[in-house]
Design a protein around this motif. Structure first.
Motif, PDB file in Angstrom:
ATOM      1  N   TRP A  31       0.849  -1.192   0.006  1.00 32.30           N
ATOM      2  CA  TRP A  31      -0.021  -0.029  -0.105  1.00 32.30           C
ATOM      3  C   TRP A  31       1.019   1.360   0.160  1.00 32.30           C
ATOM      4  O   TRP A  31       0.578   2.268  -0.739  1.00 32.30           O
ATOM      5  CB  TRP A  31      -0.874  -0.017   1.145  1.00 32.30           C
ATOM      6  N   GLN A  32       1.714   1.416   0.943  1.00 29.36           N
ATOM      7  CA  GLN A  32       2.635   2.569   0.920  1.00 29.36           C
ATOM      8  C   GLN A  32       3.462   2.571  -0.105  1.00 29.36           C
ATOM      9  O   GLN A  32       3.894   3.706  -0.642  1.00 29.36           O
ATOM     10  CB  GLN A  32       3.494   2.447   2.424  1.00 29.36           C
ATOM     11  N   GLY A  33       4.095   1.727  -0.596  1.00 30.03           N
ATOM     12  CA  GLY A  33       4.844   1.548  -1.836  1.00 30.03           C
ATOM     13  C   GLY A  33       3.990   2.327  -3.140  1.00 30.03           C
ATOM     14  O   GLY A  33       4.698   3.199  -3.976  1.00 30.03           O
ATOM     15  N   LEU A  34       2.938   1.879  -3.272  1.00 30.89           N
ATOM     16  CA  LEU A  34       2.043   2.322  -4.477  1.00 30.89           C
ATOM     17  C   LEU A  34       1.529   3.523  -4.389  1.00 30.89           C
ATOM     18  O   LEU A  34       1.642   4.328  -5.197  1.00 30.89           O
ATOM     19  CB  LEU A  34       1.138   1.189  -4.556  1.00 30.89           C
ATOM     20  N   PHE A  35       1.120   3.933  -3.293  1.00 27.72           N
ATOM     21  CA  PHE A  35       0.174   4.917  -2.945  1.00 27.72           C
ATOM     22  C   PHE A  35       0.781   6.149  -2.195  1.00 27.72           C
ATOM     23  O   PHE A  35       0.475   7.225  -2.421  1.00 27.72           O
ATOM     24  CB  PHE A  35      -1.131   4.811  -2.314  1.00 27.72           C
ATOM     25  N   HIS A 157       5.894   1.863   7.635  1.00 27.04           N
ATOM     26  CA  HIS A 157       5.690   2.647   9.036  1.00 27.04           C
ATOM     27  C   HIS A 157       4.170   2.186   9.311  1.00 27.04           C
ATOM     28  O   HIS A 157       3.285   1.980   8.601  1.00 27.04           O
ATOM     29  CB  HIS A 157       5.688   3.887   8.767  1.00 27.04           C
ATOM     30  N   PRO A 158       3.857   2.206  10.781  1.00 20.05           N
ATOM     31  CA  PRO A 158       2.630   1.821  11.072  1.00 20.05           C
ATOM     32  C   PRO A 158       1.443   2.956  10.443  1.00 20.05           C
ATOM     33  O   PRO A 158       1.732   3.960  10.373  1.00 20.05           O
ATOM     34  CB  PRO A 158       2.554   2.112  12.704  1.00 20.05           C
ATOM     35  N   ASP A 159       0.372   2.402  10.279  1.00 21.77           N
ATOM     36  CA  ASP A 159      -0.727   3.125   9.457  1.00 21.77           C
ATOM     37  C   ASP A 159      -1.991   2.524   9.730  1.00 21.77           C
ATOM     38  O   ASP A 159      -2.461   1.693   9.081  1.00 21.77           O
ATOM     39  CB  ASP A 159      -0.393   3.510   8.119  1.00 21.77           C
ATOM     40  N   LYS A 160      -2.938   3.000  10.733  1.00 23.39           N
ATOM     41  CA  LYS A 160      -4.185   2.453  11.282  1.00 23.39           C
ATOM     42  C   LYS A 160      -4.999   2.517  10.065  1.00 23.39           C
ATOM     43  O   LYS A 160      -5.938   1.461   9.798  1.00 23.39           O
ATOM     44  CB  LYS A 160      -4.418   2.946  12.495  1.00 23.39           C
ATOM     45  N   GLU A 161      -4.974   3.851   9.529  1.00 22.00           N
ATOM     46  CA  GLU A 161      -6.106   3.941   8.454  1.00 22.00           C
ATOM     47  C   GLU A 161      -5.957   2.986   6.999  1.00 22.00           C
ATOM     48  O   GLU A 161      -6.853   2.718   6.744  1.00 22.00           O
ATOM     49  CB  GLU A 161      -5.963   5.637   8.150  1.00 22.00           C
ATOM     50  N   ALA A 162      -4.829   2.923   6.771  1.00 24.90           N
ATOM     51  CA  ALA A 162      -4.360   2.146   5.469  1.00 24.90           C
ATOM     52  C   ALA A 162      -4.732   0.721   5.820  1.00 24.90           C
ATOM     53  O   ALA A 162      -5.572  -0.044   5.151  1.00 24.90           O
ATOM     54  CB  ALA A 162      -3.102   2.348   5.265  1.00 24.90           C
ATOM     55  N   LEU A 163      -4.564   0.134   7.082  1.00 22.37           N
ATOM     56  CA  LEU A 163      -4.926  -1.378   7.397  1.00 22.37           C
ATOM     57  C   LEU A 163      -6.401  -1.453   7.550  1.00 22.37           C
ATOM     58  O   LEU A 163      -6.723  -2.422   7.191  1.00 22.37           O
ATOM     59  CB  LEU A 163      -4.297  -1.536   8.790  1.00 22.37           C
ATOM     60  N   THR A 164      -6.917  -0.251   7.829  1.00 23.92           N
ATOM     61  CA  THR A 164      -8.595  -0.389   7.946  1.00 23.92           C
ATOM     62  C   THR A 164      -9.098  -0.511   6.544  1.00 23.92           C
ATOM     63  O   THR A 164      -9.989  -1.321   6.302  1.00 23.92           O
ATOM     64  CB  THR A 164      -9.088   0.710   8.750  1.00 23.92           C
ATOM     65  N   GLU A 165      -8.476   0.309   5.653  1.00 20.79           N
ATOM     66  CA  GLU A 165      -8.928   0.179   4.359  1.00 20.79           C
ATOM     67  C   GLU A 165      -8.717  -1.140   3.752  1.00 20.79           C
ATOM     68  O   GLU A 165      -9.633  -1.841   2.677  1.00 20.79           O
ATOM     69  CB  GLU A 165      -8.124   1.296   3.484  1.00 20.79           C
TER      70      GLU A 165
END
Length: 209
Positions: A31-35, A157-165
């Motif tokens: 997710w973080q790599g792409l977005f 890095h930690p990312d609650k919002e991305a994990l929720t999506e």
């Protein structure tokens, strides 16, 4: 092990909790790599290097969800797996990318353990103004700049919002979890040996009883 509550997200409701263990680190890296790093847009052409691996299989699915044209590399034994994830084209990594790639791409997401010389070679396949993001080393900054290509390494890095999506995408069947094998903690050495082959598809789950 304790952690900050702000780092935590609810696991997908549609799968067993132990299966959900195969999601956070790998899917969040994708997710973080792409977005965040590539800032992938619909209809862009992206090449995902090692698309059948633990991070790569999520990256293929997320890139297709975003509406990108996805080209994935892997060993010949995993090309059909990448296709099943939605990849538009596949390339056997044992062959030269130059001989297989019909036209340049807007971005490359590199998930192959490689040195800087290898990364420099990937610049040849990227359009002017494109992006090369790597989970290992980046291309030479000066060489990338001369080609008008943005290149960097990334760290998750930690990312609650991305994990929720991500959990939502799993629950609505947009994204699936691919587990190659489930092995006990006693077989940890075997897990490392399997991972080192580079021929696995998806994630290997370690079960602690």
């Amino acid at each position: 092990m304790a952690t900050e509550a702000t780092y935590l997200a609810h696991a997908p409701k549609s799968i067993a909790l132990e299966k959900a263990a195969a999601v956070p680190l790998a899917a969040l890296t994708a997710w973080q790599g792409l977005f965040e790093h590539i800032n992938l847009k619909p209809e862009q052409r992206i090449l995902i290097n090692n698309a059948s691996g633990g991070v790569g299989n999520y990256a293929v699915q997320l890139a297709k969800w975003k509406g990108a044209y996805v080209i994935g590399t892997s060993g010949a034994e995993n090309l059909s797996f990448i296709k099943s994830l939605g990849a538009d084209e596949t390339i056997d990594y044992r062959k030269r990318i130059a001989s297989e790639l019909e036209e340049k791409v807007d971005a490359i997401f590199n998930l192959v353990a490689a040195d800087q010389n290898y990364m420099n070679g990937l610049l040849d396949f990227i359009n002017d103004g494109g992006t090369l993001i790597s989970s290992v080393v980046p291309a030479n900054p000066e060489l990338a700049a001369k080609r008008n290509i943005r290149s960097s390494a990334m760290w998750v890095h930690p990312d609650k919002e991305a994990l929720t999506e991500i959990a939502g995408l799993i629950d609505n069947k947009t994204m699936k979890i691919n587990i190659t094998q489930t092995l006990s903690l006693e077989k940890l050495r075997e897990v490392h040996e399997l991972s080192a082959t580079g021929k696995t598809s998806g994630k290997i789950l370690i079960q602690v009883r």
